[in-house]
Scaffold this active site. Structure first.
Site, PDB file in Angstrom:
ATOM      1  N   ASP A  54       0.860  -1.185   0.000  1.00  0.00           N
ATOM      2  CA  ASP A  54       0.000   0.000   0.000  1.00  0.00           C
ATOM      3  C   ASP A  54       0.894   1.233   0.000  1.00  0.00           C
ATOM      4  O   ASP A  54       2.122   1.119  -0.008  1.00  0.00           O
ATOM      5  CB  ASP A  54      -0.981  -0.010   1.191  1.00  0.00           C
ATOM      6  N   ASP A  75      -8.791  -0.813  -6.330  1.00  0.00           N
ATOM      7  CA  ASP A  75      -9.704   0.139  -5.697  1.00  0.00           C
ATOM      8  C   ASP A  75      -9.089   1.538  -5.591  1.00  0.00           C
ATOM      9  O   ASP A  75      -7.877   1.694  -5.652  1.00  0.00           O
ATOM     10  CB  ASP A  75     -10.078  -0.338  -4.288  1.00  0.00           C
ATOM     11  N   GLU A  76      -9.969   2.523  -5.420  1.00  0.00           N
ATOM     12  CA  GLU A  76      -9.593   3.885  -5.043  1.00  0.00           C
ATOM     13  C   GLU A  76      -8.435   4.419  -5.889  1.00  0.00           C
ATOM     14  O   GLU A  76      -7.340   4.646  -5.392  1.00  0.00           O
ATOM     15  CB  GLU A  76      -9.241   3.923  -3.546  1.00  0.00           C
ATOM     16  N   HIS A  93      -2.941   3.099  -4.583  1.00  0.00           N
ATOM     17  CA  HIS A  93      -2.283   2.673  -3.340  1.00  0.00           C
ATOM     18  C   HIS A  93      -0.845   2.226  -3.631  1.00  0.00           C
ATOM     19  O   HIS A  93      -0.397   1.187  -3.170  1.00  0.00           O
ATOM     20  CB  HIS A  93      -3.088   1.551  -2.665  1.00  0.00           C
TER      21      HIS A  93
HETATM   22  C1  ACM Z   1     -11.069  -0.571   0.275  1.00  0.00           C
HETATM   23  O1  ACM Z   1     -11.527  -0.491   1.417  1.00  0.00           O
HETATM   24  N1  ACM Z   1     -10.531   0.481  -0.308  1.00  0.00           N
HETATM   25  C2  ACM Z   1     -11.101  -1.821  -0.471  1.00  0.00           C
END
Ligand code: ACM
Length: 517
Positions: free
Chosen positions: A180, A314-315, A252
């Site tokens: 991350d 994600d994100e 991330h």
């Molecule tokens: C997450 O909580 N961004 C998968």
């Protein structure tokens, strides 16, 4: 007279039933009368195919296993018999009479789960097992938990302890969020700077990100060598737990970009991120970066069992791709109309790469947005919406909604609770979760592989804090993942949990007592 006898028998049956404290609650439990007493000369008879179950019982009951022989009195016998008619590869039948105990699994895993149930039939510290017949198998094949050693590193010993706890409640998947913004936690021999640089951040935000209260001024680091991971995987395999690695991309990514700036979009010299929250520094989509990340993943192939590899997804803030001439040129070259489509392209490249190696991609539900093939498995975290959409489009789905399975959220409203990221997911709410949302057709419902609990660790700086947030909510989720809906009862779960808590205490687990206000 008849009435009195009937009443007596009924009372006895109720008393026996009350001793059956197995978590997760088995599919069928038929209590008998009396108990089997374990003596120092009780024979532990283990079929060669049931080795793991035999080792578990031998170590916990202090009995020496011997090879399979015919059933005889004063024995505990474990066998694997694929013809045991249980509708799952992980099922078992456990029969306890006053004379002997029989565990029959329809696979080695089934025998192991039968042995785990047997251990839970023993009163903590006790030597007798109530007579009972149990037939049991899981509702879902994916019964997991996610640990986040990226935000706060977890020593290997804690990971091994956690695997034992998963196995005790018949969970079979450990998802390790290995990378991350705040840390890269896996040795990659081809790219040593990922851990040399990416595994250490110089300090950490104090308190909630939005409060902007400053930093602790202390370095935080740690990573798993490939040998560590091999050891974790082998330990887990012995307990029928599959370890699923996650390498986050394209978001991330700041720890990796700090190690290799050419992976980023701006050329800026970044440090490993010291704050929390969604971060704009994402990987670029140059061919060299895609190959770099495929090389990283390829080093994991011989270490992890497969078939799944998690690539995050994600994100991903799109700002840098919007501003980057290279990203815009790439989009044009590929005929893509938006940055979301570029995200889809990136994920599809990883999916094709994994598929060509006989593996399967898992990603968070954002991977649906840019278009991904049905070969990809979707982990639904922003509620269940993504999972429903994915199941309808023919993807396999793991339900991990923040509303029920984010154990970084508060579990109680008491002001004495340790700082958490926010949210509110109390024990009862976890217990009530049904991973199959209403409204799915039977075929769509079959796409739901199961569920897992998330332990994002921004606010879990120590293993003790991880345990506090995990237990007993993860114990409730184990029952969600295993037990058929008609057999679930929160009141009955709480009754059994009171005994289970004694087991957790004996194992040195820092759980939050269910009875605590
Ligand atoms: C997450 O909580 N961004 C998968």
């Amino acid at each position: 007279m008849r009435t009195t006898l009937g009443l007596l028998l009924a009372t006895f049956a109720a008393a026996s039933a009350a001793e059956i404290n197995v978590i997760p609650r088995p599919v069928t439990v038929v209590p008998g009368q009396g108990a089997f007493r374990i003596r120092s000369n009780t024979a532990l008879v283990v079929a060669p195919a049931a080795g793991a179950a035999g080792r578990l019982l031998a170590s916990r009951l202090a009995l020496k296993p011997s090879e399979a022989r015919n059933a005889r009195d004063n024995s505990i016998r474990i066998t694997v018999d694929p013809s045991v008619s249980i509708p799952s590869r992980e099922g078992y039948v456990l029969e306890v009479t006053a004379r002997r105990v029989e565990v029959r699994g329809n696979s080695e895993a089934g025998a192991y789960y039968g042995a785990q149930s047997l251990l839970q039939l023993l009163a903590p510290g006790g030597g007798s097992i109530p007579c009972v017949r149990i037939e049991d198998y899981p509702r879902f094949s994916w019964r997991g938990a996610m640990l986040d050693p990226a935000r706060h590193f977890l020593p290997k010993a804690e990971v091994l302890k956690f695997i034992d706890l998963l196995a005790m409640q018949k969970m079979n998947l450990l998802h390790l969020h290995l990378t991350d913004d705040q840390g890269w936690r896996v040795e990659i021999k081809r790219y040593p700077r990922l851990t040399q640089v990416g595994s250490i951040r110089k300090e950490t935000r104090v308190g909630l990100e939005r409060e902007a209260r400053g930093f602790d001024g202390k370095p935080h680091g740690g990573f798993y060598s490939q040998d560590d991971l091999r050891e974790i995987v082998a330990y887990a395999r012995d307990r029928f737990v599959t370890v699923l690695p996650e390498i986050e991309m394209p978001g991330h990514a700041q720890a990796a970009i700090a190690a290799y700036p050419e992976l980023g979009n701006t050329g800026e010299k970044l440090e490993v991120f010291t704050r929390w929250g969604v971060n704009k520094n994402v990987f670029n989509v140059n061919e060299n970066t895609i190959l770099f990340l495929q090389n990283v993943i390829e080093e994991l192939f011989p270490i992890f069992p497969g078939p799944f590899i998690h690539i995050g997804g994600d994100e991903v803030p799109l700002d840098q791709w919007k501003a980057s001439p290279a990203a815009q040129a790439r989009m044009k070259e590929l005929g893509l109309k938006s940055e979301i489509e570029l995200h889809g392209y990136f994920i599809r490249r990883m999916d094709q790469f994994l598929t060509s190696h006989g593996l399967r991609l898992v990603g968070w539900d954002e991977i649906l947005e840019g278009g991904v093939d049905p070969s990809a498995t979707v982990m639904s975290w922003r509620g269940s919406k993504g999972g429903i959409a994915a199941a309808r489009r023919g993807h396999d789905v793991v339900m991990a909604p923040n509303t029920y399975t984010y154990f970084d959220y508060y579990q109680a409203k008491a002001p004495t609770e340790p700082l958490a990221i926010g949210g509110f997911v109390p024990l009862e709410k976890v217990y009530e979760f049904d991973p199959v949302p209403s409204g799915l057709s039977p075929e769509e419902a079959r796409r739901i592989l199961g569920t897992q609990g998330q332990l994002w660790s921004e606010y879990m700086p120590t293993p003790a804090q991880v345990e506090y947030m995990a237990f007993p909510r993860l114990t409730a989720l184990a029952e969600v993942a295993w037990t058929p809906v008609p057999q679930k009862s929160y009141q009955d779960f709480l009754r059994r949990l009171a005994v289970y808590e004694e087991r957790l205490r004996a194992l040195g687990v820092n759980f939050r007592a269910a009875a605590k206000q």
